[in-house]
Design a protein around this motif. Structure first.
Motif, PDB file in Angstrom:
ATOM      1  N   UNK A 621      19.730  -8.149   2.857  1.00  0.00           N
ATOM      2  CA  UNK A 621      19.711  -8.353   0.853  1.00  0.00           C
ATOM      3  C   UNK A 621      20.106 -10.335   1.110  1.00  0.00           C
ATOM      4  N   UNK A 622      20.809 -10.354   2.204  1.00  0.00           N
ATOM      5  CA  UNK A 622      20.516 -11.822   1.670  1.00  0.00           C
ATOM      6  C   UNK A 622      20.254 -13.076   1.833  1.00  0.00           C
ATOM      7  N   UNK A 623      18.939 -12.029   2.827  1.00  0.00           N
ATOM      8  CA  UNK A 623      18.151 -13.057   3.284  1.00  0.00           C
ATOM      9  C   UNK A 623      18.086 -13.324   4.835  1.00  0.00           C
ATOM     10  N   UNK A 624      19.282 -12.387   5.690  1.00  0.00           N
ATOM     11  CA  UNK A 624      19.081 -12.812   7.301  1.00  0.00           C
ATOM     12  C   UNK A 624      18.108 -11.878   7.546  1.00  0.00           C
ATOM     13  N   UNK A 625      17.347 -12.441   8.486  1.00  0.00           N
ATOM     14  CA  UNK A 625      16.424 -11.462   9.634  1.00  0.00           C
ATOM     15  C   UNK A 625      16.744 -10.510  10.271  1.00  0.00           C
ATOM     16  N   UNK A 626      16.480  -9.555  10.810  1.00  0.00           N
ATOM     17  CA  UNK A 626      17.718  -8.583  11.400  1.00  0.00           C
ATOM     18  C   UNK A 626      17.287  -7.856  12.529  1.00  0.00           C
ATOM     19  N   UNK A 627      17.344  -7.241  13.590  1.00  0.00           N
ATOM     20  CA  UNK A 627      16.916  -6.779  14.336  1.00  0.00           C
ATOM     21  C   UNK A 627      17.214  -5.674  14.698  1.00  0.00           C
ATOM     22  N   UNK A 628      17.684  -4.205  14.941  1.00  0.00           N
ATOM     23  CA  UNK A 628      18.640  -3.354  15.770  1.00  0.00           C
ATOM     24  C   UNK A 628      17.684  -3.102  17.430  1.00  0.00           C
ATOM     25  N   UNK A 629      19.352  -3.534  17.763  1.00  0.00           N
ATOM     26  CA  UNK A 629      18.177  -3.793  19.564  1.00  0.00           C
ATOM     27  C   UNK A 629      18.036  -1.474  19.741  1.00  0.00           C
ATOM     28  N   UNK A 630      16.878  -1.936  19.972  1.00  0.00           N
ATOM     29  CA  UNK A 630      16.483  -0.503  20.423  1.00  0.00           C
ATOM     30  C   UNK A 630      17.194   0.440  21.228  1.00  0.00           C
ATOM     31  N   UNK A 631      17.678   1.542  21.242  1.00  0.00           N
ATOM     32  CA  UNK A 631      18.418   2.247  22.303  1.00  0.00           C
ATOM     33  C   UNK A 631      17.364   2.882  22.932  1.00  0.00           C
ATOM     34  N   UNK A 632      15.572   2.516  23.201  1.00  0.00           N
ATOM     35  CA  UNK A 632      14.442   3.170  23.569  1.00  0.00           C
ATOM     36  C   UNK A 632      13.641   1.876  24.594  1.00  0.00           C
ATOM     37  N   UNK A 633      14.005   0.720  24.707  1.00  0.00           N
ATOM     38  CA  UNK A 633      13.054  -0.531  25.181  1.00  0.00           C
ATOM     39  C   UNK A 633      14.006  -1.596  25.253  1.00  0.00           C
ATOM     40  N   UNK A 634      13.858  -2.350  26.308  1.00  0.00           N
ATOM     41  CA  UNK A 634      14.270  -3.373  25.881  1.00  0.00           C
ATOM     42  C   UNK A 634      14.112  -4.439  25.608  1.00  0.00           C
ATOM     43  N   UNK A 635      15.477  -5.546  24.751  1.00  0.00           N
ATOM     44  CA  UNK A 635      15.044  -6.377  23.391  1.00  0.00           C
ATOM     45  C   UNK A 635      14.235  -7.732  24.218  1.00  0.00           C
ATOM     46  N   UNK A 636      12.954  -7.956  23.910  1.00  0.00           N
ATOM     47  CA  UNK A 636      12.355  -8.977  23.717  1.00  0.00           C
ATOM     48  C   UNK A 636      12.917 -10.534  22.956  1.00  0.00           C
ATOM     49  N   UNK A 637      12.815 -11.790  23.594  1.00  0.00           N
ATOM     50  CA  UNK A 637      13.508 -12.939  23.010  1.00  0.00           C
ATOM     51  C   UNK A 637      12.708 -13.433  22.329  1.00  0.00           C
ATOM     52  N   UNK A 638      11.239 -13.211  22.296  1.00  0.00           N
ATOM     53  CA  UNK A 638      10.285 -13.638  21.342  1.00  0.00           C
ATOM     54  C   UNK A 638      10.921 -12.614  19.830  1.00  0.00           C
ATOM     55  N   UNK A 639      10.733 -11.963  19.812  1.00  0.00           N
ATOM     56  CA  UNK A 639      10.964 -10.956  18.036  1.00  0.00           C
ATOM     57  C   UNK A 639      12.161 -12.120  17.562  1.00  0.00           C
ATOM     58  N   UNK A 640      11.728 -12.269  16.275  1.00  0.00           N
ATOM     59  CA  UNK A 640      12.887 -12.990  15.012  1.00  0.00           C
ATOM     60  C   UNK A 640      13.768 -11.678  14.865  1.00  0.00           C
ATOM     61  N   UNK A 641      14.726 -12.164  14.733  1.00  0.00           N
ATOM     62  CA  UNK A 641      15.808 -11.336  13.853  1.00  0.00           C
ATOM     63  C   UNK A 641      17.474 -11.391  14.742  1.00  0.00           C
ATOM     64  N   UNK A 642      18.043 -11.766  14.063  1.00  0.00           N
ATOM     65  CA  UNK A 642      19.763 -11.575  14.410  1.00  0.00           C
ATOM     66  C   UNK A 642      19.537 -10.482  15.280  1.00  0.00           C
ATOM     67  N   UNK A 643      19.852 -10.157  16.428  1.00  0.00           N
ATOM     68  CA  UNK A 643      20.387  -8.772  17.097  1.00  0.00           C
ATOM     69  C   UNK A 643      20.982  -7.532  16.134  1.00  0.00           C
ATOM     70  N   UNK A 644      20.684  -6.476  16.027  1.00  0.00           N
ATOM     71  CA  UNK A 644      22.329  -5.618  15.534  1.00  0.00           C
ATOM     72  C   UNK A 644      22.440  -4.770  16.362  1.00  0.00           C
TER      73      UNK A 644
END
Length: 721
Positions: A621-644
């Motif tokens: 809502x504040x315009x911050x792009x976020x990306x929850x860390x998946x429980x099933x897949x490893x995190x990919x650094x090329x994906x945008x978004x602050x991790x949650x």
């Protein structure tokens, strides 16, 4: 590598410098490095000497109009080492302040910062250097060490007298940039109270032959060199290094880590170590080493089993192994979490039961039937029976009343007489009957069923000749007994790494009780390479007063556990409301982004999934792009978004900057988790697990840790304030 082929290497410092330059320039550097590795003689590479360099073997190489690389190119030998990359003037300045030498005692290649000498342009610094620790009181810190002992620890000849001026740890820290990493770490551990014998075991060189101080190719193969330089032999390895500069620790191993990786033993090995000491890195390299050194006689179909407790960690490990292993090596390493292995194995053996977990509705119905049998006269709460089932009945696989009479109840807060045990046994008997009638088995029972099938020779062919276990503190006794059965007893059969300080699940055990004997084959990693010392101290303080075991019935402590990196202390900030907390967090994230910190290097951590979702919606809502860390897949650094991530999911990961939010009373420790039991012993154990969760989350931070709360802070924070 044949004698006529060039030896091409990259230093850890080059990778750090590469990570720091703007992304637009990184592509040009990657192109240059690829060309450099393929053919360092290429006509397009012009090695220029320059008078500013202190080392006559340093050369400057043009990347583009603005950027230069610094290369070590000795006149003798066919060696090329990338040392640094930066803007033209900054690169030259770096070269002016450094030199590369081969240590005459250890044979290792050392990158040294040169000392300002008389006639240089900075006489004030020369005076400071000459007077290091001059105002300190007391005897010199290393007065008892002889020159040959200091040399064995990698101290350069021209630094011996400087080391002897040190009177305290502050004075030693002031010399950090003037000493090779290996000798600084060794001296730091001595100053922290470790014995010379222990420090020499972990840090001293084992070089026995006479050292040729002009043979740079041989120097690059020495253990202490390999922790700072990597010889790149193929394009795939080079690409993996440059694509993930934050993960450079996967390439460089400390000699004490390398010895563990290559330790040829006659049985199981246990490796302990605090957060950030590189246990998982060691485990991954161990798996690769086993594949490459135990193939003879093992058969082409034989494999290494790499296992851990959760699906998340198994996924992350599988992805990380791709960064250090070839495709052929990966084919011989099977990565899976233990529950998944059990499920597949039993399904293959036509197991009749359905495996259930605590949250299964059918299992819940069985519990309701069982609790109808609880005796009123004993006066125990419902929570007692669930805890007795999980802590006593399942781990010891108790099937009848006689077995329950004999059961050990160590750690249980309520003592029971024989008469009381007889009165409450019908509850567990009814639970067993109800589950049997429905064809249900707990994962604990299923794990033990799998172990029995293997022990009886009825499990079929198993292709494993060795097992590597990560995060062993969370595996539980059933899992460890199973692993003992999966692989034959013999050389290098089990490699077990863990840390009781990071136990976030309630599964204590002793390896010896699981048939795993590690006496004489146990080691401990002590240096934290991930976090700053300030963050490490904060995280360790969270566990103050908590008893921690060593996975084999003994006690473990944090003696000698240190980080040699320093930075700003963790920020602990309180707010009056969620909105104020969120505004502050969003602002700090934007500030980091303005500093060109990648989204993938920032993570916000909260206690539960519900709370993570709340912060996700508010940040978006504040315009911050976020990306929850998946429980099933490893995190990919090329994906945008602050991790949650939740505190459980963030285990095994690392980020430059970590925000741990909502650290409030009632949230950490989680009130309903603590109050679900009326047994104070159980409550205390739950609080210890919650402490470990916060400790784990804090140790994910590399550079910056920010801890926020609203209203009343967690008692864990007030205790260390």
């Amino acid at each position: 590598m044949s004698d006529d082929q060039p030896t091409v290497a990259i230093s850890q410092d080059f990778m750090g410098a590469f990570a720091a330059i703007p992304r637009a320039q990184q592509k040009k550097v990657q192109e240059f490095v690829g060309k450099f590795r393929a053919d360092p003689f290429s006509a397009g590479i012009n090695y220029e000497k320059f008078h500013q360099a202190r080392d006559p073997n340093f050369r400057s190489v043009r990347i583009d109009q603005d950027y230069r690389a610094i290369v070590l190119k000795p006149d003798t030998g066919n060696v090329y080492v990338l040392l640094w990359v930066d803007k033209h003037d900054d690169a030259y300045d770096w070269a002016r302040r450094h030199r590369c030498d081969i240590h005459p005692q250890t044979g290792s290649l050392q990158l040294l910062q040169t000392r300002v000498e008389a006639g240089d342009t900075d006489p004030a610094k020369a005076e400071d250097d000459a007077g290091v620790s001059a105002t300190s009181k007391g005897d010199p810190l290393f007065a008892d060490l002889r020159d040959r002992e200091l040399l064995r620890l990698g101290v350069p000849n021209d630094r011996l007298e400087l080391v002897r001026t040190v009177h305290d740890e502050d004075g030693l820290e002031a010399l950090e940039t003037e000493l090779p990493r290996e000798s600084f770490e060794a001296l730091y551990m001595l100053a922290a109270g470790e014995s010379l014998q222990q420090v020499e075991q972990d840090f001293a060189a084992s070089q026995t032959a006479e050292v040729d101080t002009e043979d740079f190719a041989a120097a690059l193969q020495q253990p202490h060199s390999l922790r700072r330089f990597v010889v790149v032999e193929d394009d795939a390895a080079l690409q993996a290094i440059l694509e993930a500069p934050l993960e450079k620790w996967r390439v460089f191993l400390h000699p004490s880590q390398r010895r563990l990786v290559q330790w040829d033993t006659n049985g199981p090995v246990r490796v302990l170590g605090g957060a950030g000491t590189g246990k998982t890195v060691v485990a991954m390299h161990r798996a690769r080493w086993l594949v490459n050194h135990l193939q003879e006689g093992a058969g082409a179909s034989r494999k290494i089993l790499f296992t851990t407790f959760t699906a998340n960690l198994a996924t992350d490990i599988r992805e990380n192994l791709k960064k250090i292993c070839t495709s052929e090596e990966l084919e011989r390493i099977e990565v899976t979490h233990v529950d998944q292995w059990v499920s597949r194995f039993l399904r293959r053996n036509e197991y009749p039961g359905r495996i259930v977990y605590d949250n299964d509705s059918d299992f819940g119905k069985c519990w309701d039937l069982a609790l109808d049998q609880r005796p009123a006269e004993v006066g125990l709460p419902d929570s007692f029976y669930r805890e007795e089932w999980e802590r006593v009945i399942l781990p010891q696989r108790i099937e009848d009343r006689t077995g329950y009479f004999r059961a050990r109840r160590t750690g249980r807060g309520v003592a029971l007489s024989r008469m009381q045990r007889a009165a409450i046994w019908p509850v567990f008997e009814e639970l067993r009957i109800a589950m049997h009638q429905r064809g249900l088995r707990t994962i604990e029972d299923a794990t033990q069923d799998a172990a029995e099938l293997i022990e009886q020779g009825r499990g079929g062919y198993l292709p494993y000749y060795a097992i590597v276990v990560d995060e062993a503190q969370d595996m539980g006794p059933q899992g460890m007994r199973l692993l003992r059965q999966i692989v034959p007893r013999g050389k290098n059969d089990l490699f077990i790494v863990g840390d009781g300080h990071q136990r976030i699940y309630r599964r204590r055990y002793a390896l010896s009780h699981c048939g795993i004997e590690v006496r004489g084959r146990s080691r401990k990693l002590r240096i934290n390479y991930r976090t700053t010392e300030e963050t490490r101290r904060f995280a360790v303080a969270l566990l103050e007063g908590t008893a921690v075991d060593d996975l084999d019935g003994g006690d473990d402590d944090s003696k000698g556990y240190r980080s040699l990196m320093h930075g700003t202390p963790p920020e602990v900030v309180g707010f009056d409301s969620f909105d104020e907390e969120l505004a502050w967090v969003a602002q700090r994230i934007r500030e980091l982004q303005k500093q060109e910190i990648a989204d993938a290097d920032i993570c916000l951590v909260a206690r539960t999934n519900d709370r993570v979702t709340r912060y996700q919606k508010a940040l978006e809502a504040k315009g911050v792009t976020v990306r929850p860390v998946s429980r099933k897949q490893a995190d990919r650094r090329d994906q945008e978004g602050v991790r949650l991530a939740t505190m459980h999911r963030v285990k095994g990961l690392e980020f430059r900057h970590v925000f741990i939010v909502d650290v409030n009373d009632g949230v950490i420790p989680l009130r309903y988790a603590v109050e679900s039991s009326e047994d104070e012993t159980e409550r205390r154990a739950t609080r210890d697990s919650e402490r470990a969760l916060l400790h784990v989350a804090a140790t994910r931070a590399i550079n910056g840790l920010y801890v926020t709360h609203t209203s009343s802070p967690s008692p864990f924070l007030t205790a260390i304030a």
